[in-house]
Design a protein around this motif. Structure first.
Motif: not given
Length: 358
Positions: A133-134, A140-145, A289-294
């Motif tokens: 889920t994360t 999703e968050a990266n795409t919208i961002h 996972l944190k490294t995958q966040v924009n």
């Protein structure tokens, strides 16, 4: 009011407390006859009565009430020495009336059926399900961002004034109407909190006034967070008293909203909760996972943290401890920790959505 009547009103606090304790053991009854019965009418009535006002009637009422109480105490404090009984009766008479009003107008929702039972969701989840889920929220968050900033390293700044956001909030709930008919939201009653500065020092970003049904937002909070705060407070307004449930409903309303700033606000709020839970279960996976966040999303998280740090004060812990006790006294056994349990609802809801899609 005659003394005998005052005494009866003051003493009525005891059977009221017992009645609330008894009702808390019958959530199905509360759900059917209050939360889905009379409360929607109470909520809608208040929204019609106060929603059109450009300011918070509840905040003005609170201000006058505080002034009145302080004045009353100054004039009556000497009675403690020579008429303690009369002083005691007057105080508990007021407490009894407020206690009754709070529960009749909104507070009974604390004792409704847990949302995961209403939605037929599990309350537990595996670490693998959490990570899955994360990862979905990261994508999703990266795409919208990027669709907003066109640059993965830039933080998001909302172009909307708060009043514009408030006008847009209902659309997110309209999108939920097909799946959750009771969540259709009209008319609206969302206001900037007149006392946003003290609210910030207390460590809160919004609140619902249970006596007027108005949803309030701290207008000092960074703009990217306002859509999510507004959606969260509307969830309270619609009768979801538990913080984890209001978070969940708010996330759904924000992420299903047609506006990308709403989607972003909801997605990164959900993502942050998921990342915190991953860290608790598997710190090494959290780092991965944190490294995958924009980077821009991480900058928004940092912006919010710096905002709260700038208002940190010794009294904040007192306010939060008091609120924690309030939650526990109202059937939220985990107090403020219940905020994190929104992850259980998110994981199981989206896992169910995947099963249906497949």
């Amino acid at each position: 009011m005659p003394k005998n009547k005052k005494l009866l009103v003051a003493l009525s606090i005891l059977p009221q407390i017992l009645l609330m304790k008894w009702l808390s053991t019958y959530p199905n009854f509360v759900e059917s006859y209050y939360s889905e019965g009379i409360y929607p009418y109470i909520s809608k009535l208040f929204r019609y009565v106060f929603g059109w006002l450009p300011f918070s009637f509840g905040d003005v009422f609170y201000a006058f009430a505080i002034i009145y109480m302080l004045r009353w105490l100054m004039l009556n404090i000497k009675r403690v020495k020579y008429n303690f009984k009369g002083f005691f009766i007057d105080v508990f008479c007021a407490i009894s009336v407020i206690y009754l009003a709070f529960h009749v107008l909104w507070g009974l929702n604390y004792h409704r059926l847990p949302l995961h039972k209403n939605l037929n969701l599990n309350a537990d989840y595996t670490t693998d399900e959490l990570i899955s889920t994360t990862e979905k929220f990261i994508a999703e968050a990266n795409t919208i961002h990027v669709s907003i900033t066109q640059d993965s390293t830039q933080k998001v700044v909302s172009p909307y004034a708060n009043k514009e956001v408030f006008k847009m909030v209902p659309e997110g709930f309209h999108q939920l109407k097909a799946e959750f008919p009771s969540l259709d939201y009209y008319p609206k009653s969302i206001k900037n909190a007149l006392f946003s500065l003290p609210l910030t020092y207390m460590g809160f970003s919004g609140y619902l006034n249970p006596l007027t049904g108005e949803a309030h937002v701290d207008y000092l909070v960074p703009s990217f967070k306002i859509p999510m705060i507004s959606s969260h407070e509307v969830a309270h307004q619609l009768g979801f008293a538990a913080e984890n449930e209001a978070n969940f409903i708010g996330i759904l309303a924000a992420t299903k909203h047609p506006d990308k700033y709403f989607k972003y606000s909801g997605a990164i709020f959900a993502l942050k909760h998921c990342l915190v839970e991953v860290y608790r279960r598997d710190p090494d996976m959290y780092e991965v996972l944190k490294t995958q966040v924009n980077v821009g999303i991480l900058k928004n998280y940092q912006e919010l943290q710096e905002f709260w740090d700038s208002y940190e004060n010794p009294f904040e812990s007192i306010f939060k401890t008091t609120y924690d006790g309030f939650l526990k006294a109202n059937n939220q056994t985990d107090g403020m920790k219940s905020y994190s349990y929104v992850v259980a609802l998110l994981v199981n809801y989206f896992e169910n959505q995947n099963v249906k899609a497949n």
